[in-house]
Enzyme design. Structure first.
Site, mmCIF file in Angstrom:
data_model
loop_
_atom_site.group_PDB
_atom_site.id
_atom_site.type_symbol
_atom_site.label_atom_id
_atom_site.label_comp_id
_atom_site.label_asym_id
_atom_site.label_seq_id
_atom_site.Cartn_x
_atom_site.Cartn_y
_atom_site.Cartn_z
ATOM 1 N N LYS A 202 0.854 -1.194 0.000
ATOM 2 C CA LYS A 202 0.000 0.000 0.000
ATOM 3 C C LYS A 202 0.879 1.230 0.000
ATOM 4 O O LYS A 202 1.991 1.210 0.537
ATOM 5 C CB LYS A 202 -0.867 0.012 1.260
HETATM 6 N N1 GLU Z 1 -7.172 0.340 -3.192
HETATM 7 C C1 GLU Z 1 -7.989 -0.795 -3.471
HETATM 8 C C2 GLU Z 1 -8.086 -1.695 -2.244
HETATM 9 O O1 GLU Z 1 -7.942 -1.258 -1.140
HETATM 10 C C3 GLU Z 1 -7.591 -1.512 -4.733
HETATM 11 C C4 GLU Z 1 -6.236 -2.117 -4.728
HETATM 12 C C5 GLU Z 1 -5.786 -2.633 -6.096
HETATM 13 O O2 GLU Z 1 -6.575 -2.681 -7.025
HETATM 14 O O3 GLU Z 1 -4.621 -3.000 -6.185
HETATM 15 O O4 GLU Z 1 -8.407 -2.847 -2.342
#
Ligand code: GLU
Length: 476
Positions: free
Chosen positions: A107
């Protein structure tokens, strides 16, 4: 957001992890290896804006590399800090394992209020942040693939992919360095709606399991069920819009930054969304009565509560007052570990974040595959599928005419049957299948073991077991 005396977001995720591993047979060493975050990179960089240099702080955290690339969004918000990105990276590991997307968890975040900058300034900031991450392989199609999250969308992803391509001019797979891109920059149909669509598919699957519904004191179908949604951003808007227009649910409460809207008869989600866009908030929107203290609406009566804003909004200060019997976590970590305890004891059924909001990363996976295969889904099969269906229709009509049977196929049926699946239909089908399969794996653990009391614990057990199996097969 957690209230005083509550653990941090990262600690809250650890507590949920600990509850699950207490019911598993992992060696202590492996348990610790899976719990910890592998690395967190902090970057501070300056951008010249409005005549002076402004310094920004950003992070990219990698929780687990049992599979690579690692995956997870990039958030632009003032709440961003190391604890938050690490919690979110851990959730990504478990989410990806649960829905079988072949990624580790990661993240990123930039501590910024994006509303304070114009588009050109945001582009400069995003490109500079991307540059810092790209040069360290923290954005890379084979190693680390970001996506949108709170405060970012396809516009930011387009800047990131362009930045990557400028820095890696000969990488033929460059488009796969980030997902959630606009279609014209290598994106896929259905990615923007994917997380909200996944919420809908998860609820539909829940409503196919009558015993699970009974545990949440619900019966019947989604039609007419009352829903309160917190946060009408990309996820909350799509979930509420689909549930109301396609499943007949009644959106009685909408909570936003500037208060809430309340209307027991149900609101037109699109109208509220359009109002918000035009006026910057929900206040004054004629769809419902404005409630200044929006958070109070979390405590109103409803069948389904959808926290779709951010972490920690249901915490020790309000958990006891929650009246919904079913909560689906569209946001990541909206319920703190302490609130989770209280709600479970009250008998509330919680469809946990790592399952509920996995639609986004699932469709990100499809986009990444599309980018690596360099061809749009359905391009080879669509017309061939239509031609084969046409043969069957022609034959039925010929038989009917030859034998004087007088059959005629209804035009609606013919149109639907003849239409071959394009990219959007295939993406939705793949997402639906994923959400059903993941529910099934949670359900198997939840219902086959007396010591597994709730969906969150079951989901963690399924996910951790898969991560553990992957580490074991590597000889760790
Ligand atoms: N930000 C989104 C989540 O928390 C998508 C993550 C992604 O598609 O890699 O799942």
């Amino acid at each position: 957001m957690a209230v005083k005396g509550e653990p941090s977001f990262r600690e809250s995720v650890d507590l949920m992890f600990n509850r699950a591993v207490a019911h598993m047979d992992l060696s202590p060493g492996l348990e610790e290896k899976i719990r910890v975050c592998n690395s967190t990179y902090t970057v501070r960089f300056g951008v010249r804006l409005r005549g002076q240099i402004q310094t920004f702080t950003g992070y990219r955290s990698v929780h687990s590399e049992h599979m690579e690339p690692v995956k997870g969004g990039i958030r632009f918000a003032t709440s961003v800090n190391q604890d938050e990105v690490e919690a979110l990276a851990a959730l990504m590991t478990f989410k990806c394992a649960l829905v079988e997307t072949p990624f580790g968890g990661s993240k990123g975040g930039l501590c910024i209020d994006p509303r304070e900058y114009d588009e050109h300034e945001l582009e400069l900031i995003t490109r500079r942040f991307a540059y810092e991450l790209i040069k360290r392989d923290l954005i890379n199609p084979a190693q680390n693939v970001p996506a949108p999250d709170m405060g970012t969308g396809e516009r930011e992803m387009a800047w990131i992919v362009d930045q990557y391509k400028r820095m890696n001019t000969t990488d033929i797979n460059g488009a796969a360095c980030v997902t959630g891109k606009p279609i014209n920059a290598g994106g896929i149909q259905g990615r923007t709606e994917a997380t909200g669509r996944g919420i809908q598919y998860a609820l539909r699957e829940f409503f196919r399991h009558k015993d699970d519904m009974a545990a949440a004191k619900l019966a019947g179908t989604l039609d007419g069920k009352t829903v309160i949604v917190q946060g009408l951003g990309n996820v909350g808007y799509h979930a509420a819009e689909f549930l109301s227009t396609e499943d007949g649910a009644r959106i009685t409460g909408i909570i936003e930054r500037d208060g809430g809207l309340w209307n027991p008869k149900g609101m037109n989600v699109q109208a509220v969304f359009d109002w918000m866009r035009a006026n910057g908030g929900v206040a004054g929107c004629p769809e419902g009565k404005h409630v200044a203290d929006g958070a109070k609406l979390l405590e109103e009566d409803c069948d389904i509560l959808i926290p779709a804003a951010m972490e920690g909004v249901i915490n020790l200060s309000n958990a006891k007052q929650i009246k919904a019997s079913l909560i689906i976590e569209a946001a990541n970590g909206p319920i703190t570990a302490g609130a989770d305890d209280i709600l479970r004891k009250k008998g509330v059924i919680i469809i946990p974040d790592l399952y509920a909001n996995a639609g986004g990363v699932t469709v990100s996976y499809f986009e990444w595959v599309k980018n690596l295969s360099h061809i749009r889904f359905g391009r080879m099969q669509r017309r061939q599928e239509e031609a084969r269906h046409q043969i069957l229709i022609d034959e039925l009509e010929r038989l009917s005419a030859d034998k004087g049977l007088g059959w005629s196929l209804s035009p609606g049926f013919k149109d639907q049957y003849l239409r071959g699946a394009g990219e959007l239909e295939l993406v939705r089908s793949g997402l639906d299948d994923t959400m059903r399969a993941a529910y099934q794996s949670i359900s198997n653990v939840w219902h086959s073991r007396n010591d597994v009391t709730d969906m969150r614990m079951a989901a963690y057990i399924v996910a951790i077991e898969r991560v553990a199996a992957s580490y074991r097969s590597k000889g760790l």
